[in-house]
Design a protein around this motif. Structure first.
Motif, short mmCIF file in Angstrom:
data_model
loop_
_atom_site.label_atom_id
_atom_site.label_comp_id
_atom_site.label_asym_id
_atom_site.label_seq_id
_atom_site.Cartn_x
_atom_site.Cartn_y
_atom_site.Cartn_z
N GLN A 1 -8.78 -5.28 -18.09
CA GLN A 1 -9.33 -6.09 -17.23
C GLN A 1 -9.51 -5.61 -15.68
OE1 GLN A 1 -7.91 -9.79 -17.88
NE2 GLN A 1 -8.98 -10.27 -19.76
N LEU A 2 -8.36 -4.98 -15.23
CA LEU A 2 -8.27 -4.53 -13.92
C LEU A 2 -9.01 -2.97 -13.90
CD1 LEU A 2 -4.27 -5.03 -13.34
CD2 LEU A 2 -6.06 -6.22 -12.26
N LEU A 3 -9.00 -2.48 -14.77
CA LEU A 3 -9.87 -1.24 -14.70
C LEU A 3 -11.30 -1.70 -14.67
CD1 LEU A 3 -7.99 1.27 -17.26
CD2 LEU A 3 -8.21 1.51 -14.92
N LEU A 4 -11.92 -2.48 -15.45
CA LEU A 4 -13.19 -2.73 -15.52
C LEU A 4 -13.41 -3.42 -14.23
CD1 LEU A 4 -13.43 -4.37 -19.23
CD2 LEU A 4 -14.37 -1.96 -18.33
N LYS A 5 -12.77 -4.16 -13.75
CA LYS A 5 -13.06 -4.89 -12.54
C LYS A 5 -13.15 -3.76 -11.14
CE LYS A 5 -11.27 -8.20 -9.02
NZ LYS A 5 -10.88 -7.61 -8.09
N MET A 6 -12.17 -2.87 -11.44
CA MET A 6 -12.10 -1.83 -10.38
C MET A 6 -13.45 -0.70 -10.43
SD MET A 6 -9.27 1.29 -10.18
CE MET A 6 -9.63 1.86 -11.68
N LEU A 7 -13.92 -0.57 -11.48
CA LEU A 7 -14.97 0.35 -11.89
C LEU A 7 -16.29 -0.45 -11.66
CD1 LEU A 7 -13.63 2.09 -15.11
CD2 LEU A 7 -14.06 3.11 -12.91
N CYS A 8 -16.46 -1.51 -12.02
CA CYS A 8 -17.64 -2.51 -11.78
C CYS A 8 -17.84 -2.73 -10.35
CB CYS A 8 -17.61 -3.86 -12.36
SG CYS A 8 -17.61 -3.85 -13.89
N GLY B 1 0.80 -1.28 -0.06
CA GLY B 1 -0.01 -0.02 0.18
C GLY B 1 0.74 1.37 -0.08
N ASN B 2 2.17 1.09 -0.21
CA ASN B 2 3.02 2.51 -0.23
C ASN B 2 3.14 2.81 -1.80
OD1 ASN B 2 5.06 4.21 0.02
ND2 ASN B 2 6.28 3.00 1.18
N GLU C 1 -7.15 7.58 -8.59
CA GLU C 1 -5.52 7.29 -9.13
C GLU C 1 -5.60 6.44 -10.19
OE1 GLU C 1 -7.07 7.51 -6.10
OE2 GLU C 1 -5.63 8.40 -4.83
N GLY C 2 -6.34 5.42 -10.19
CA GLY C 2 -6.40 4.54 -11.41
C GLY C 2 -6.58 5.07 -12.63
N MET C 3 -7.70 6.07 -12.72
CA MET C 3 -8.20 6.63 -13.92
C MET C 3 -7.06 7.67 -14.24
SD MET C 3 -10.47 4.89 -14.92
CE MET C 3 -10.73 5.90 -16.53
N ASN C 4 -6.35 8.07 -13.29
CA ASN C 4 -5.24 9.40 -13.53
C ASN C 4 -4.28 8.69 -14.31
OD1 ASN C 4 -6.52 11.35 -12.65
ND2 ASN C 4 -5.51 11.24 -10.57
N LEU C 5 -3.57 7.35 -13.75
CA LEU C 5 -2.54 6.67 -14.49
C LEU C 5 -3.01 6.34 -15.92
CD1 LEU C 5 0.13 5.62 -14.56
CD2 LEU C 5 -0.99 3.44 -13.18
N TYR C 6 -4.19 5.82 -16.03
CA TYR C 6 -4.53 5.38 -17.34
C TYR C 6 -4.59 6.62 -18.33
CZ TYR C 6 -7.88 3.87 -21.15
OH TYR C 6 -8.59 3.65 -22.32
N THR C 7 -5.16 7.60 -17.85
CA THR C 7 -4.99 9.03 -18.68
C THR C 7 -3.85 9.32 -19.01
OG1 THR C 7 -7.07 9.60 -17.81
CG2 THR C 7 -5.81 11.10 -18.92
N PHE D 1 -2.18 -0.79 -10.84
CA PHE D 1 -3.64 -1.00 -11.35
C PHE D 1 -4.15 -1.97 -10.31
CE2 PHE D 1 -2.52 0.99 -15.54
CZ PHE D 1 -3.50 2.02 -15.42
N LYS D 2 -3.45 -3.11 -10.15
CA LYS D 2 -3.81 -4.14 -8.93
C LYS D 2 -4.03 -3.38 -7.76
CE LYS D 2 -1.68 -8.26 -11.35
NZ LYS D 2 -0.72 -9.30 -11.20
N TYR D 3 -3.13 -2.53 -7.36
CA TYR D 3 -3.03 -1.99 -6.15
C TYR D 3 -4.41 -1.02 -6.02
CZ TYR D 3 -2.65 1.82 -2.74
OH TYR D 3 -2.50 2.93 -1.91
N PHE D 4 -4.66 -0.18 -7.27
CA PHE D 4 -5.83 0.64 -7.35
C PHE D 4 -7.21 -0.16 -7.31
CE2 PHE D 4 -2.78 3.64 -9.83
CZ PHE D 4 -2.34 4.14 -8.77
N SER D 5 -7.16 -1.22 -8.03
CA SER D 5 -8.41 -2.21 -7.85
C SER D 5 -8.76 -2.56 -6.56
CB SER D 5 -8.02 -3.19 -8.98
OG SER D 5 -9.31 -4.04 -8.91
#
Length: 607
Positions: free
Chosen positions: A443-450, A383-384, A422-428, A411-415
């Protein structure tokens, strides 16, 4: 007097042993950098700041982003006409066109003259649409001027075997063995594909039979390459968890041919397999057998042992092995040191891991991309995020180009932690910099958003995924179907289900059953029948997980009833002062003492 726990003593001993692996680092600048790494009190990451990245992204890793409007484009660097590629892509994504005669007729109307480069670009782009790709290849073969390349033929075999269409793959292979006009299409590489796909499909005996078929012929197996194909067979089986099958076949080969001397690579593969399966005794038994037979280990052997012991949380033994290999004149390198740094990161000993990595720099080989990825993974799991971001900056500053694996740890950490922003910032930032995310990223982004309930944004990301050339596989399509069902968009879910079948992907029976139940509840009888027809048209299993309950409402009602009773009992326990009052709430049953006395009496009577 301070008494140290056994865990603290073990940790100190491990660090002391690890520090002996390296000579003191004479580079004071690097030592200062390590100390400064932990001196910052801020845990803010550049990833959490909207906008463009605060670091210079390496241009070598960047692929030009596809144009926003317009048709899909082939990968850069291929001599493929964009119009032809776009026309074929449009047909493959058209839901009204299915494989076979429908696709062939549509392709004929385009007037395209197919070539191996064009088809290879399409295969690379639509790697999860086996039916359509196989149909495209069969159409191209009918053209008089078409001559497939060995690479394209391998891609056809791979996409069929990946979707478990092994009969179709074998039909292609056997039809081309011995053909004088296509002598190089079927080669050792073809059977490597089949062996790896059989192993991944959980069919070890089929993989073994494929090896035996290939090694029995001199038509496509070069002299001496049978041994390397055997190593590939054992490696494929071990990596997919079929270590016992690999070990049994290894023993059978030695029994049938007493003159056969296995290579050190064969032993390394089996060692790694037992460690991956966490069978420490079997791995140690094999290691003792190697010593007994005077098999000379290599740096890869020791690297396998070190990684295995680190995976089994036996880091002290791993350090002892490094000392042992030095006494035998084998110089450790990244293969040996990376697992130790990874183990330190997994244990949260980041200061020690960084210190070891900095000392690693004095060696000729130095840290590798895996070294940095291990540290990124460790910081993210702990988590660091700030520490992981600093490692990312450090590796780029030292000339290492981050891989999709590097970013997917973030992305695994964000999910896992639900850090959507933060995840969408990195993706952008990745998109703005021209860096193309891979399928796992999406897949990690979709899982996180769902999981966070941002379903509309998840649909938007899925559309962008397709527009950027990521063909949806079984996992992604399944996720999208469940996403649409959660949004009560059953028509969209049905379209995605239908598209899976059209492309040759067999939906999971659980997905079908849940859709079927949801549609029946809402009286969508016509769609239910179409769904059943689609599922019947493909071979599938009818097994469901034990956790699946058809009557979800009844299950929820039972859970609610149990919770109400539990809350009532909890409230009563808080207010009841007389324990005797609780007796009447007890479920009628015999007292334990009464039962014991009765058992004693029964024994006395029998004796």
């Amino acid at each position: 007097m301070v008494v140290l726990s056994s865990l603290t003593l073990k940790r100190r001993r491990f660090i002391a042993l690890a520090s002996l692996l390296f000579e003191p680092n004479p580079n004071s600048k690097l030592q200062f950098h390590t100390l400064r790494f932990f001196s910052s009190s801020s845990d803010q990451s550049w990833l959490s700041v909207p906008g463009k990245p605060l670091i210079r992204w390496p241009h070598e890793a960047l692929a030009p982003p596809p144009p926003e409007p317009g048709p899909t484009q082939p990968d850069s660097g291929t001599n493929v006409p964009n119009n032809d590629f776009a026309a074929i892509s449009g047909l493959l994504t058209n839901p009204t066109i299915s494989s076979g005669l429908s696709l062939h007729a549509a392709l004929d109307r385009t007037g395209i003259e197919p070539g191996p480069s064009l088809l290879q670009a399409v295969f690379d782009h639509f790697d999860s649409s086996p039916k359509l790709l196989h149909s495209l290849f069969l159409w191209a073969e009918k053209k008089p001027a078409f001559r497939p390349s060995a690479e394209l033929f391998g891609s056809v075999v791979n996409v069929l075997a990946k979707s478990r269409e092994f009969d179709s793959a074998w039909s292609l292979i056997l039809d081309r063995i011995g053909k004088e006009d296509e002598p190089t299409l079927v080669s050792e590489d073809t059977f490597v594909i089949m062996i790896r796909r059989y192993a991944r499909a959980g069919m070890p005996q089929s993989a073994i039979r494929t090896f035996e078929f290939a090694s029995s012929s001199t038509t496509f197996i070069r002299s001496g390459s049978e041994i390397s194909l055997l190593e590939i067979l054992l490696d494929s089986l071990c990596k997919e968890g079929h270590v016992r099958a690999a070990s049994d076949y290894f023993d059978l080969k030695r029994k049938l041919d007493s003159s056969w001397i296995p290579s050190i690579r064969v032993y390394n593969i089996l060692l790694n397999g037992w460690f991956r399966l966490r069978k420490l005794k079997r791995a140690e038994r094999l290691w003792m057998e190697m010593k007994k037979e005077n098999v000379r280990p290599t740096v890869v052997t020791y690297g396998t042992l070190v990684e295995g012991y680190c995976r089994m949380r036996r880091a002290e033994r791993a350090i002892e092995l490094v000392t042992e290999m030095k006494t035998e004149g084998i110089e450790p390198n990244a293969i040996v040191y990376n697992p130790i740094i990874d183990a330190l990161g997994e244990a949260g000993l980041f200061k020690e891991a960084l210190g070891m990595m900095e000392r690693f720099l004095v060696l000729q080989s130095g840290p590798t991309i895996s070294t940095y990825n291990s540290l990124v993974k460790g910081f993210c799991k702990a988590g660091n995020l700030g520490g992981a971001s600093k490692i990312l900056k450090m590796m780029i500053g030292r000339g290492f180009i981050p891989t999709p694996t590097t970013y997917n740890y973030f992305f695994k950490y964000f999910s896992k932690s639900g850090k959507i922003e933060e995840g969408m910032n990195l993706y952008t930032k990745m998109i703005e910099s021209g860096y193309s995310p891979d399928r796992l990223t999406y897949q990690l982004l979709l899982k996180m958003l769902c999981e966070d309930g941002k379903l509309d944004l998840a649909v938007q990301v899925s559309k962008e995924m397709r527009s950027r050339g990521c063909d949806t596989d079984l996992a992604t399509s399944t996720m999208l179907i469940h996403l649409f069902c959660n949004m009560r968009k059953f028509e969209e879910a049905f379209v995605e289900f239908e598209n899976m079948v059209r492309r040759g992907i067999v939906p999971q029976y659980l997905t079908f059953q849940r859709m079927n139940d949801e549609l029946k509840k809402r009286g969508m009888i016509d769609m239910v029948q179409k769904l059943r027809d689609l599922m019947t048209s493909v071979p599938h299993s009818t097994r469901l997980p034990n956790t699946y309950n058809k009557d979800g409402d009844a299950s929820r009602a039972r859970r609610s009833s149990i919770m109400r009773k539990a809350e009532a009992m909890s409230d009563m326990l808080k207010t009841c002062n007389d324990p005797r009052e609780l007796v009447k709430y007890r479920v009628p049953s015999e007292n334990a003492v009464v039962m014991a006395n009765r058992l004693i009496e029964d024994i006395k009577k029998k004796s």
